[in-house]
Design an enzyme around this catalytic site. Structure first.
Site, short mmCIF file in Angstrom:
data_model
loop_
_atom_site.label_atom_id
_atom_site.label_comp_id
_atom_site.label_asym_id
_atom_site.label_seq_id
_atom_site.Cartn_x
_atom_site.Cartn_y
_atom_site.Cartn_z
N TYR A 210 -1.10 1.27 1.45
CA TYR A 210 -1.34 -0.07 0.90
C TYR A 210 -2.65 -0.13 0.12
O TYR A 210 -2.67 -0.59 -1.02
CB TYR A 210 -1.35 -1.09 2.04
N LYS A 214 -3.25 -0.67 -3.94
CA LYS A 214 -4.06 -1.75 -4.50
C LYS A 214 -5.14 -1.19 -5.44
O LYS A 214 -5.47 -1.81 -6.46
CB LYS A 214 -4.70 -2.56 -3.37
#
Length: 341
Positions: A210, A214
């Protein structure tokens, strides 16, 4: 702009900097009299969490027409119903979009062309899961697909629509792309194909996938903004900080026991959803061309992740951009971007 804040990047990405932001940086109120009468906006990932809370706050400052988008029409309509009751004068529509499907994303962007005007788009759809899953249509790993690749495609497809739908506004339309604190701590190797790196089962980790996705998104948006004239569309990234009560948090810890434990850990640090969502509202209601290409952290233009000030960061950005342009060649991405210079 963020590119001039290199000297502050190391502190921003430190544990001390993180805790300082969460505990010492307080919600910045909108300037007195801020109103969005007559404006039309789009919010993806708005069936719950920060996207839905941002919709409430935008309606509170009199935005006239909102398009809410989530995976299912049913969930979106349920969320919209409460907004319609509280704000009967506003027009609130729900348009479903599946972020794991390029076809669905393209159809959504095409539908946006039917709107009379568009003043802003907030791309807040996100996903973080502890289990590795692959999207059937694209073959990419699921959180990377949603959090980075699909968000990048939607950003490109909306550029020309936003420019074309600028009606009677002196301020250019804003494309606000939601990132995360995780971007400050992510890592992309880029030894081979970056897309293949994220798809490699041996490279998958939680929650590293994750935060790395990002970071990749911030790299992409910084390059995208370089190609776009801010007088046509203002492009920036916003980071709301760690926030309680989001859909991302629920998918991180499926099941009530895990969610309860996560809540206990997060509570002393995480801010309330209305505070996190106010960063979106601030970005589209108050930020202007000075924010173009920048990384907005909690109401202020702040430095990029430290790697982006290095030659390695430049290499990763250019490599990721080339791979994304190839990935989106079917949608004529290069031509769209070139038209925005």
């Amino acid at each position: 702009m963020s590119k001039h804040l290199e000297s502050e990047a190391a502190f921003e990405a430190s544990v001390k900097g993180y805790l300082y932001r969460q505990w010492m940086v307080h919600r910045k109120p909108l300037p007195a009299g801020t109103r969005l009468d007559g404006q039309v906006g789009i919010i993806t990932g708005s069936s719950a969490g920060l996207g839905l809370e941002a919709a409430r706050q935008l309606l509170d400052i009199w935005v006239s027409h909102l398009i809410l988008s989530g995976r299912t029409l049913e969930k979106g309509e349920k969320a919209a119903e409460s907004l319609r009751k509280a704000h009967p004068a506003a027009k609130i529509e729900v348009w479903p979009m599946e972020m794991e499907s390029y076809k669905s994303i393209a159809a959504f962007a095409e539908r946006c062309q039917t709107l009379p005007r568009i003043d802003f788009a907030i791309l807040s759809a996100g996903l973080n899961t502890p289990e590795r899953r692959v999207c059937e249509e694209t073959g990419h790993e699921q959180p990377f697909q949603v959090d980075c690749v699909s968000t990048a495609l939607l950003s490109i497809l909306l550029l020309s629509v936003l420019e074309a739908k600028r009606r009677g506004s002196q301020k250019p339309p804003r494309l606000c792309i939601v990132s995360s604190d995780g971007a400050l701590y992510g890592s992309v190797k880029g030894l081979g194909s970056i897309l293949a790196e994220f798809d490699d089962p041996e490279q998958f980790g939680f929650p590293s996938q994750y935060v790395n996705a990002k970071l990749a998104l911030v790299l992409f948006v910084a390059k995208l903004a370089e190609q776009v004239d801010p007088e046509k569309v203002i492009v920036h990234t916003v980071n709301p900080g760690l926030t309680r009560g989001t859909d991302v948090g629920r998918t991180m810890a499926p099941g009530w026991i895990k969610r309860s434990l996560l809540s206990l850990v997060m509570y002393p640090i995480a801010r309330a959803a209305p505070v996190g969502a106010s960063t979106y509202v601030d970005a589209v209601a108050t930020k202007g061309v000075e924010s173009h290409g920048s990384y907005i952290i909690e109401w202020s233009i702040r430095p990029y992740p430290p790697v982006m000030y290095t030659s390695e960061g430049d290499r990763l950005r250019e490599k990721l951009w080339a791979e994304m342009m190839e990935e989106f060649s079917f949608y004529d991405a290069r031509r769209i971007v070139a038209s925005m210079s």
